[in-house]
Structure formats: C-alpha cells, structure tokens
Design a protein around this motif. Structure first.
Motif, PDB file in Angstrom:
ATOM      1  N   ALA A 128       0.825  -1.200   0.000  1.00 56.01           N
ATOM      2  CA  ALA A 128       0.000   0.000   0.000  1.00 56.01           C
ATOM      3  C   ALA A 128       0.863   1.255   0.000  1.00 56.01           C
ATOM      4  O   ALA A 128       1.856   1.336   0.720  1.00 56.01           O
ATOM      5  N   VAL A 129       0.470   2.213  -0.834  1.00 53.89           N
ATOM      6  CA  VAL A 129       1.085   3.539  -0.840  1.00 53.89           C
ATOM      7  C   VAL A 129       0.083   4.459  -0.145  1.00 53.89           C
ATOM      8  O   VAL A 129      -1.102   4.457  -0.478  1.00 53.89           O
ATOM      9  N   ILE A 130       0.549   5.223   0.835  1.00 48.07           N
ATOM     10  CA  ILE A 130      -0.382   6.041   1.629  1.00 48.07           C
ATOM     11  C   ILE A 130       0.197   7.423   1.901  1.00 48.07           C
ATOM     12  O   ILE A 130       1.410   7.570   2.026  1.00 48.07           O
ATOM     13  N   GLY A 131      -0.672   8.409   1.975  1.00 43.84           N
ATOM     14  CA  GLY A 131      -0.226   9.755   2.308  1.00 43.84           C
ATOM     15  C   GLY A 131      -1.409  10.691   2.527  1.00 43.84           C
ATOM     16  O   GLY A 131      -2.543  10.352   2.183  1.00 43.84           O
ATOM     17  N   THR A 132      -1.129  11.854   3.119  1.00 42.36           N
ATOM     18  CA  THR A 132      -2.139  12.906   3.246  1.00 42.36           C
ATOM     19  C   THR A 132      -2.003  13.799   2.012  1.00 42.36           C
ATOM     20  O   THR A 132      -0.881  14.134   1.620  1.00 42.36           O
ATOM     21  N   VAL A 167       2.942  13.806   4.398  1.00 42.36           N
ATOM     22  CA  VAL A 167       1.845  14.765   4.221  1.00 42.36           C
ATOM     23  C   VAL A 167       2.101  15.640   2.994  1.00 42.36           C
ATOM     24  O   VAL A 167       3.199  15.619   2.433  1.00 42.36           O
ATOM     25  N   ASP A 168       1.066  16.393   2.586  1.00 41.88           N
ATOM     26  CA  ASP A 168       1.200  17.358   1.486  1.00 41.88           C
ATOM     27  C   ASP A 168       1.676  16.658   0.208  1.00 41.88           C
ATOM     28  O   ASP A 168       2.617  17.111  -0.446  1.00 41.88           O
ATOM     29  N   VAL A 169       1.041  15.546  -0.134  1.00 37.42           N
ATOM     30  CA  VAL A 169       1.517  14.708  -1.237  1.00 37.42           C
ATOM     31  C   VAL A 169       0.822  15.073  -2.557  1.00 37.42           C
ATOM     32  O   VAL A 169      -0.402  15.039  -2.657  1.00 37.42           O
ATOM     33  N   GLU A 170       1.625  15.404  -3.542  1.00 46.05           N
ATOM     34  CA  GLU A 170       1.126  15.722  -4.893  1.00 46.05           C
ATOM     35  C   GLU A 170       0.499  14.471  -5.527  1.00 46.05           C
ATOM     36  O   GLU A 170       1.022  13.366  -5.340  1.00 46.05           O
ATOM     37  N   PRO A 171      -0.561  14.633  -6.336  1.00 46.02           N
ATOM     38  CA  PRO A 171      -1.163  13.482  -7.009  1.00 46.02           C
ATOM     39  C   PRO A 171      -0.136  12.630  -7.770  1.00 46.02           C
ATOM     40  O   PRO A 171      -0.154  11.397  -7.692  1.00 46.02           O
ATOM     41  N   ALA A 172       0.784  13.287  -8.480  1.00 42.31           N
ATOM     42  CA  ALA A 172       1.773  12.547  -9.281  1.00 42.31           C
ATOM     43  C   ALA A 172       2.670  11.663  -8.413  1.00 42.31           C
ATOM     44  O   ALA A 172       3.113  10.595  -8.855  1.00 42.31           O
ATOM     45  N   VAL A 173       2.918  12.095  -7.176  1.00 39.99           N
ATOM     46  CA  VAL A 173       3.817  11.329  -6.297  1.00 39.99           C
ATOM     47  C   VAL A 173       3.180   9.993  -5.900  1.00 39.99           C
ATOM     48  O   VAL A 173       3.849   8.950  -5.869  1.00 39.99           O
ATOM     49  N   VAL A 177       1.079   8.300  -7.692  1.00 41.66           N
ATOM     50  CA  VAL A 177       1.089   7.452  -8.894  1.00 41.66           C
ATOM     51  C   VAL A 177       2.491   6.908  -9.161  1.00 41.66           C
ATOM     52  O   VAL A 177       2.677   5.712  -9.394  1.00 41.66           O
ATOM     53  N   GLU A 178       3.499   7.799  -9.070  1.00 43.54           N
ATOM     54  CA  GLU A 178       4.885   7.362  -9.320  1.00 43.54           C
ATOM     55  C   GLU A 178       5.314   6.288  -8.327  1.00 43.54           C
ATOM     56  O   GLU A 178       5.928   5.289  -8.695  1.00 43.54           O
ATOM     57  N   LYS A 179       4.995   6.514  -7.040  1.00 44.86           N
ATOM     58  CA  LYS A 179       5.412   5.552  -6.008  1.00 44.86           C
ATOM     59  C   LYS A 179       4.693   4.217  -6.191  1.00 44.86           C
ATOM     60  O   LYS A 179       5.303   3.155  -6.063  1.00 44.86           O
ATOM     61  N   ALA A 180       3.397   4.278  -6.504  1.00 44.86           N
ATOM     62  CA  ALA A 180       2.629   3.041  -6.698  1.00 44.86           C
ATOM     63  C   ALA A 180       3.222   2.219  -7.837  1.00 44.86           C
ATOM     64  O   ALA A 180       3.369   0.996  -7.739  1.00 44.86           O
ATOM     65  N   GLU A 181       3.602   2.912  -8.912  1.00 46.45           N
ATOM     66  CA  GLU A 181       4.213   2.228 -10.059  1.00 46.45           C
ATOM     67  C   GLU A 181       5.585   1.653  -9.682  1.00 46.45           C
ATOM     68  O   GLU A 181       5.930   0.541 -10.048  1.00 46.45           O
ATOM     69  N   GLU A 182       6.342   2.452  -8.927  1.00 48.00           N
ATOM     70  CA  GLU A 182       7.711   2.049  -8.558  1.00 48.00           C
ATOM     71  C   GLU A 182       7.719   0.783  -7.698  1.00 48.00           C
ATOM     72  O   GLU A 182       8.528  -0.114  -7.911  1.00 48.00           O
ATOM     73  N   VAL A 183       6.816   0.705  -6.724  1.00 54.96           N
ATOM     74  CA  VAL A 183       6.869  -0.420  -5.770  1.00 54.96           C
ATOM     75  C   VAL A 183       5.921  -1.563  -6.149  1.00 54.96           C
ATOM     76  O   VAL A 183       5.913  -2.596  -5.503  1.00 54.96           O
ATOM     77  N   GLY A 184       5.121  -1.350  -7.191  1.00 56.67           N
ATOM     78  CA  GLY A 184       4.145  -2.388  -7.568  1.00 56.67           C
ATOM     79  C   GLY A 184       3.049  -2.513  -6.527  1.00 56.67           C
ATOM     80  O   GLY A 184       2.729  -3.606  -6.050  1.00 56.67           O
TER      81      GLY A 184
END
Length: 214
Positions: free
Chosen positions: A91-95, A124-130, A132-139
C-alpha cells in the motif's frame, strides 16, 4: 500461556521491551518467524484494532501497541526475509497536497501493518503525481489518501483523474478517508472504498486485495 500468546498479550499492553525480548526468545527457540508474526504480533494488533473500532481503547493505546509491534518487527523482519514471507499486499499512503495532518494517516499505517501489508508512507502534502509514481515504482496494490481539510479533498479527485489519464485506474484499489470525507464523496470522485476509521480501513484493504486476486 504459550510464548506466541504472551507476545500478543504484551503487544496489546504496549510493552515494547517485553515484546522485543519475547520475539527474540521465540526465534532462539527456532519457532517459525511467520507464526510469530501472524499469531503473535499481527493477532495482537488486530485485537487492538477491533477494540479501537468499538471505542474500548483510544488513540494513545493504539500508538503504544503499534510501537510495541514495530519493536517486535525490527527483530523479526530479517528472519521473515530469509524465509521469504510475502506481505498480504503493498500500500502507498499519504495525506493529500495542501494538508499537513497525519494522526489519522499514521493510525491507518499502523493498522495496515497490523493486517500484514507492506507500507510505503509518503507523509503529508503529497502531490497526485507522487502517489502514482510511487505506486508504479513499488508495484502497489492500493493507493490510500487521507484529508482533514475540506479544501484539500479535491486533490483526491486529481489523483484519480491522473490515474485515468495514464490508463492506470484499473490497476489500483483506491481508498480514501479523513474526517470530512464520506461515502458519497468517495463515489462521486470514483474511489473504490471509503472507510470511517483505521481498523475498518485495514479490514477493507485486506478483503479488497484478496478479492482482486481471486
């Protein structure tokens, strides 16, 4: 009382030192690391999660229990890697962007860990692109977004729109939560799940991943 049961009991009381010592003892006695994890640490955390949901314990108790779980995990993780223990999911998680609140998010992180997830916490303060990038990076299997301010809620939609733009929407389970968020908002922005509290988030996440893989 067996050693594994003791680990669970001490974890629920938030006794990190005892948990650490007992996990080490269990490993010294050649107990299965997966059993220590599932029947000791995770079982104890799930008890806390249920009690939290039923208002029998509160945030401070959850935090000390999570600290005890992390103390046990620190000793256990190298052994779990050796035996090739697979997490339930990633899971990728953030505010979301513009929001600096993290207590709710941190509770969800702990409950997800307690449900056996590998967590990538973006803070916190996570951009939408971040996300998506992290989810792709870690599967990742799941993207979890939290917001406490109504003004930052549209950024949840922005992340989902970005996933659609990149043709990745169906690849991820998207979960949203936070005080101002509700079920109808989640449906409106096209999220898969909204949950009202951390314990339900962990249960829902586990069910969703297993359902998707079935």
């Amino acid at each position: 009382m067996g050693l594994i049961q003791e680990i669970s009991e001490y974890l629920q009381k938030g006794r990190a030192k005892n948990v650490k010592a007992l996990v080490q003892q269990a490993l010294d006695e050649n107990m299965d690391p997966k059993e220590i994890l599932n029947d000791g640490l995770l079982a104890g955390m799930m008890v806390i999660g249920t009690k939290f949901k039923n208002n029998e314990v509160f945030v401070p108790e959850v935090l000390v229990a999570a600290r005890a779980m992390n103390a046990g995990l620190a000793i256990l993780e190298p052994k779990l890697v050796e035996v090739g223990n697979e997490p339930v999911g990633k899971a990728v998680i953030g505010t979301v962007k513009g929001d600096l609140h993290d207590i709710g998010k941190n509770l969800v992180v702990m409950m997800l860990k307690g449900a056996g997830f590998e967590i990538h916490d973006l803070g916190v303060d996570v951009e939408p692109a971040v996300y998506v990038e992290k989810a792709e990076e870690v599967g990742a299997d799941i993207i979890c977004m939290s917001a406490l301010l109504t003004t930052t809620m549209p950024n949840m939609q922005n992340c989902i729109d970005l996933l659609k733009e990149k043709n990745l929407r169906d690849k991820y389970i998207v979960m949203v939560g936070g005080a101002p968020v509700n079920d109808s908002f989640a449906q409106q922005i096209g999220a898969d799940y909204y949950t009202p509290d951390a314990a339900t988030a962990a249960e829902t996440a586990k069910e969703a991943v297993l359902k998707k893989r079935a």
